[in-house]
Every structure is written in structure tokens, then in C-alpha cells.
Design a protein around this motif. Structure first.
Motif, PDB file in Angstrom:
ATOM      1  N   UNK A 123      43.625  47.552  43.136  1.00 30.66           N
ATOM      2  CA  UNK A 123      42.243  47.587  42.627  1.00 30.66           C
ATOM      3  C   UNK A 123      42.123  46.846  41.299  1.00 30.66           C
ATOM      4  N   UNK A 124      42.989  47.161  40.350  1.00 32.25           N
ATOM      5  CA  UNK A 124      42.902  46.530  39.037  1.00 32.25           C
ATOM      6  C   UNK A 124      43.197  45.030  39.115  1.00 32.25           C
ATOM      7  N   UNK A 125      44.140  44.636  39.948  1.00 34.00           N
ATOM      8  CA  UNK A 125      44.495  43.219  40.055  1.00 34.00           C
ATOM      9  C   UNK A 125      43.356  42.404  40.657  1.00 34.00           C
ATOM     10  N   UNK A 126      42.597  43.006  41.558  1.00 35.54           N
ATOM     11  CA  UNK A 126      41.520  42.271  42.238  1.00 35.54           C
ATOM     12  C   UNK A 126      40.198  42.309  41.475  1.00 35.54           C
ATOM     13  N   UNK A 139      37.126  51.352  49.954  1.00 36.65           N
ATOM     14  CA  UNK A 139      38.110  50.854  49.002  1.00 36.65           C
ATOM     15  C   UNK A 139      37.894  51.519  47.655  1.00 36.65           C
ATOM     16  N   UNK A 140      38.912  51.494  46.833  1.00 29.91           N
ATOM     17  CA  UNK A 140      38.824  52.110  45.522  1.00 29.91           C
ATOM     18  C   UNK A 140      37.743  51.451  44.692  1.00 29.91           C
ATOM     19  N   UNK A 141      37.608  50.127  44.812  1.00 32.89           N
ATOM     20  CA  UNK A 141      36.600  49.423  44.024  1.00 32.89           C
ATOM     21  C   UNK A 141      35.200  49.897  44.377  1.00 32.89           C
ATOM     22  N   UNK A 142      34.957  50.168  45.673  1.00 34.23           N
ATOM     23  CA  UNK A 142      33.646  50.662  46.082  1.00 34.23           C
ATOM     24  C   UNK A 142      33.386  52.045  45.507  1.00 34.23           C
ATOM     25  N   UNK A 160      39.652  42.572  38.110  1.00 35.29           N
ATOM     26  CA  UNK A 160      39.609  42.038  36.749  1.00 35.29           C
ATOM     27  C   UNK A 160      40.374  40.725  36.661  1.00 35.29           C
ATOM     28  N   UNK A 161      40.089  39.979  35.602  1.00 34.69           N
ATOM     29  CA  UNK A 161      40.767  38.712  35.354  1.00 34.69           C
ATOM     30  C   UNK A 161      41.841  38.832  34.279  1.00 34.69           C
ATOM     31  N   UNK A 162      41.847  39.942  33.557  1.00 30.70           N
ATOM     32  CA  UNK A 162      42.880  40.203  32.553  1.00 30.70           C
ATOM     33  C   UNK A 162      43.148  41.705  32.510  1.00 30.70           C
ATOM     34  N   UNK A 163      44.412  42.079  32.627  1.00 33.04           N
ATOM     35  CA  UNK A 163      44.808  43.485  32.633  1.00 33.04           C
ATOM     36  C   UNK A 163      45.869  43.696  31.560  1.00 33.04           C
ATOM     37  N   UNK A 164      45.638  44.695  30.696  1.00 30.73           N
ATOM     38  CA  UNK A 164      46.594  45.035  29.638  1.00 30.73           C
ATOM     39  C   UNK A 164      47.067  46.471  29.845  1.00 30.73           C
ATOM     40  N   UNK A 165      48.389  46.671  29.786  1.00 31.44           N
ATOM     41  CA  UNK A 165      48.972  48.005  29.965  1.00 31.44           C
ATOM     42  C   UNK A 165      50.048  48.224  28.905  1.00 31.44           C
ATOM     43  N   UNK A 166      50.518  49.469  28.805  1.00 27.03           N
ATOM     44  CA  UNK A 166      51.588  49.806  27.871  1.00 27.03           C
ATOM     45  C   UNK A 166      52.954  49.474  28.467  1.00 27.03           C
ATOM     46  N   UNK A 167      53.857  49.026  27.615  1.00 23.87           N
ATOM     47  CA  UNK A 167      55.246  48.802  28.001  1.00 23.87           C
ATOM     48  C   UNK A 167      56.035  50.052  27.612  1.00 23.87           C
ATOM     49  N   UNK A 203      53.507  49.719  36.919  1.00 19.84           N
ATOM     50  CA  UNK A 203      53.358  48.464  36.187  1.00 19.84           C
ATOM     51  C   UNK A 203      54.041  47.304  36.912  1.00 19.84           C
ATOM     52  N   UNK A 204      55.162  47.573  37.589  1.00 16.83           N
ATOM     53  CA  UNK A 204      55.817  46.519  38.375  1.00 16.83           C
ATOM     54  C   UNK A 204      54.919  46.059  39.516  1.00 16.83           C
ATOM     55  N   UNK A 205      54.317  47.032  40.217  1.00 18.06           N
ATOM     56  CA  UNK A 205      53.386  46.680  41.293  1.00 18.06           C
ATOM     57  C   UNK A 205      52.188  45.918  40.750  1.00 18.06           C
ATOM     58  N   UNK A 206      51.667  46.374  39.616  1.00 22.15           N
ATOM     59  CA  UNK A 206      50.498  45.736  39.020  1.00 22.15           C
ATOM     60  C   UNK A 206      50.802  44.302  38.607  1.00 22.15           C
TER      61      UNK A 206
END
Length: 419
Positions: free
Chosen positions: A269-272, A408-411, A274-281, A306-309
Motif C-alpha cells: 500500500x505505501x509503496x504504491x 484493497x488497503x488503499x480503498x 506515495x512517491x517518497x516513503x521515510x521510515x525508522x532504521x 522495512x525490507x519488504x517496503x
């Protein structure tokens, strides 16, 4: 790009015996190759060179080891090269601070897969059903629940036996088309960027005001504990012990499948969207070693998420950035003043500027700001929270993320925002 497609196999009883025979022969070859590898001095080359030397000995091995002639040659070679892959994997774990030892011989329960590399496999139609034709093995019925991409090249097929006794075919494919190009950072609108704060109570809280609850698996864990207690009372390696061992394995696999399904859908969902995704390491290893709450931390599987994302962002042409988590919870997203917050404090209230927000929402905005700074994106002197603060939080239950046949989650997220 390379992907894996996994399908369930439906072998007959005789085919199961043949699969187990091939698997055990590969196991014995692996153990022999490991013995030979330990005999070769380290100064005779790199790990890969020494393993290749053993691989080149396969024709001579076949002269006195009759069982090897029953196995396809493109299965024997990757079995030997597996040693190099395993040593490299141990090296990466060591770099991350884990204590690792040396490779050991594999028992029948530990060696669960073998690979057809480059050739020796083909999908075919026989008797009105789809089968996986394997050289020197069998034509095994396969559940092709989704087709392989038309523009994909199948590089290898791995046959794996789960602890439950189920067999799966994992197709390693290479896509002939390149992933979409990532948009220039300067042209990405604020609404196309998202910062994500992960946690225990709320699995993900983002800068768009959406909070996804954690996946509740308490019933599944209770069942696992019951079956595990029954298993501990069985006589070792008796028939009842083996049946109960399989039941326990099914409980573990059920939890694993539900968790991975949840993480796959959420990351997609997040990958599709948005055009930029920021997460914690996050340093999950240190969290697991700290006293208290390590079980929930392990169950959250943040590194897996995070690996999947990251993989899905690469596939979708989305910018992905990881930032240091230090201070993201304490710092005010509007003015930058730090305030100590115990875990039980779930709201952020800044004593300097008066800004109030959900604790996780405040952290998500800080993560996005750090991500933009790390990427070197120029923005106005105003912080993102001042220009695009969400008016509220829309909770999305984890159950709705994993419901079979649901939208879908986005919906769902879009609907919750409208509501």
C-alpha cells in the motif's frame, strides 16, 4: 529485477517418496562437500574458489557414488555452491553484531530444499491439470493460483518441504522490463510524501493521519501453547510424537503466514500510494536483548516490514529512505524542542510552542523531516507539520488489512479519510 513466486505442490505418495529421496541425497552431498571444504587450506583461494573446486569434483564422485546419478546435474551443482552462500550469510550476521559459529552438517530435519538451476524444469499441461515437470524426478501437480509474468525469465526452481510436510515450488524469476523511473525529488508534492512510525499498539502511524492497528494473534498463540504442552508429554519419536510435532508446526506456519500476509499488503500500500516513503532504521537486535517486551518486538517483525517496503518501493519507482530513530519521539515536530515522554504518555504536548498531537503522529512527522533532510530535499523554512498537519487520525484495524476478498488497503484508507 528478481522476484520469487511461490506455489503449492500436490505430489502423490510415491512422488513424495521420490522428493524425499532427492532431498536426502542432496543433504548427504552437502555434508560431504562441507567436509571437503574444511580440508582445503584457506590460502588456496577465496571461499567461492574453494567451493568451486569441490563442485568440479562432482564427475569423479559419480564414479563411486551411485545415488548421485539419480539426481539431475543442475541440482547437484547448486547444492555444493550452497556452502558459499551460507558462509556469506554468516558473515553478514557477524557484521551486524550477532555471534555466529561455523557451518555444521545438516540432519534430515534441517535440510529441507534443493534447487533446479537454469534447466531441468518446465510447466506443462497433462491430464487436464498443470504440472511441474522435473528432470529425473516426476511430473508433479502444482496449484498455479496466479500466472507467472509474461515478460519474466525463470532462472531457477527451488523445491521446499515445510515442517508440516507440505511441498512448495519457488520460482526465481528475472523481469525483462526495468522498474519505473523514480520522480525527481524536487517535483514531489507534499501529499505524495509519507513518514511512518512503527510501534506495538499501533503497528504503523503515518503523516497522513492513518493509524494501522497491530495484528492480533492471541488466539493463534494460545492454540500453539496448548499444542506445545501436548507435544512435550509425548514419547520422543513415537508415532504420536510425530503427529503432534506436525500439529505444532502447522500452528507456527499459520502464525507466520498471517503475519507475512499483513506485512506484504501494508508495505505494498505505501509503496504504491506515495512517491517518497521515510521510515525508522530501528536496531531491533538491541531491542530483543533488552529486558521486557521482547516477545512483542519479535512478533512485530519491523525489519521484515522495512525490507519488504524497500523492495516494493524499488519495484514501484518510489523513493525509500531510512533515518535514525533517536529523538523522533521526544522532539516537537513544529518547533524542535525535546520533551521526555514515558511509554504510557500517548499524547505529545509541547511546553514551548503548545503544539499538541498524537505521540506517534508527532514521531511520524519528525521521521519525514529527517528523511527529506537526508535526501537533501530543499523545502521552505516552515516545517512540514506547519504546512500539512492532518486534522485527525483514522484508525484502520489490522483485520481489515488481511481480510480475504476485501477491498484493497488503499480503498479502505481512502474511505476512512473521507469519513
Amino acid at each position: 529485477m528478481n522476484y520469487n513466486y511461490r506455489y503449492r505442490l500436490r505430489p502423490t505418495e510415491s512422488q513424495r517418496e521420490t522428493l524425499d529421496y532427492h532431498r536426502d541425497t542432496c543433504r548427504q552431498l552437502y555434508n560431504h562437500a562441507l567436509y571437503r571444504f574444511n580440508q582445503i587450506p584457506e590460502d588456496e583461494g577465496t571461499v567461492k574458489q574453494r567451493v568451486r573446486k569441490i563442485r568440479d569434483e562432482l564427475p569423479d564422485l559419480k564414479d563411486w557414488w551411485d545415488a548421485l546419478t539419480d539426481i539431475y546435474s543442475k541440482v547437484l551443482q547448486p547444492t555444493v555452491m550452497r556452502i558459499a552462500k551460507n558462509i556469506n550469510a554468516l558473515g553478514k550476521l557477524k557484521e551486524q553484531g550477532y555471534k555466529v559459529g561455523e557451518l555444521r552438517w545438516k540432519s534430515p530435519r534441517e535440510f529441507r530444499s534443493f534447487t533446479y538451476n537454469q534447466s531441468g524444469f518446465e510447466l506443462d499441461k497433462k491430464g487436464g491439470q498443470t504440472v511441474l515437470s522435473l528432470s529425473k524426478l516426476a511430473d508433479i501437480p502444482i496449484e498455479l493460483h496466479r500466472p507467472l509474468p509474461e515478460d519474466a525469465t525463470v532462472k531457477e526452481v527451488t523445491l521446499k518441504k515445510e515442517k508440516t510436510g507440505e511441498w512448495f515450488a519457488i520460482f526465481g524469476i528475472e523481469m525483462d522490463t526495468e522498474p519505473p523511473a523514480k520522480p525527481p525529488l524536487e517535483e514531489i508534492d507534499a501529499e505524495e510524501m509519507v513518514g511512518i512510525d512503527v510501534g506495538i499498539l499501533k503497528y504503523a502511524h503515518d503523516t497522513d493521519g492513518t493509524a494501522v492497528e497491530s495484528l492480533h494473534l492471541s488466539e493463534e498463540r494460545d492454540r500453539l501453547e496448548r499444542e506445545q504442552r501436548k507435544f512435550s508429554r509425548k514419547e520422543y519419536e513415537s508415532n504420536n510424537w510425530e503427529k503432534q510435532r506436525q500439529t505444532v508446526a502447522e500452528c507456527h506456519l499459520d502464525i507466520k503466514r498471517k503475519r507475512r500476509d499483513f506485512l506484504h499488503k501494508l508495505s505494498a500500500y505505501y509503496a504504491r500510494e506515495y512517491e517518497l516513503v521515510a521510515v525508522e532504521d530501528l536496531n531491533v537486535k538491541a531491542m530483543l536483548e533488552s529486558p521486557g517486551n521482547s516477545r512483542n518486538t519479535a512478533s512485530a517483525a519491523w525489519n521484515t516490514f522495512t525490507d519488504m517496503l524497500e523492495t516494493k518501493c524499488e519495484r514501484e519507482g518510489t523513493h525509500f529512505v531510512e533515518v535514525e530513530p533517536d529523538g523522533t519521539t521526544k522532539e516537537c515536530a513544529q518547533c524542535g524542542v525535546e520533551t521526555d515522554k514515558p511509554l504510557w504518555v500517548r499524547e505529545h504536548s509541547c511546553p514551548a510552542c503548545g503544539f499538541e498531537a498524537d505521540r506517534d503522529a508527532n514521531a511520524a512527522w519528525n521521521i519525514l523531516s529527517l528523511g527529506l533532510s537526508k535526501l537533501g530535499v530543499g523545502h521552505s523554512e516552515e516545517t512540514p507539520v506547519e504546512t500539512a498537519l492532518p486534522v485527525g487520525t483514522s484508525p484502520v484495524p489490522a483485520k481489515r488489512v488481511v481480510e480475504a476478498g476485501s477491498p484493497t488497503l488503499s480503498e479502505r484508507v481512502s474511505a476512512s479519510r473521507v469519513g
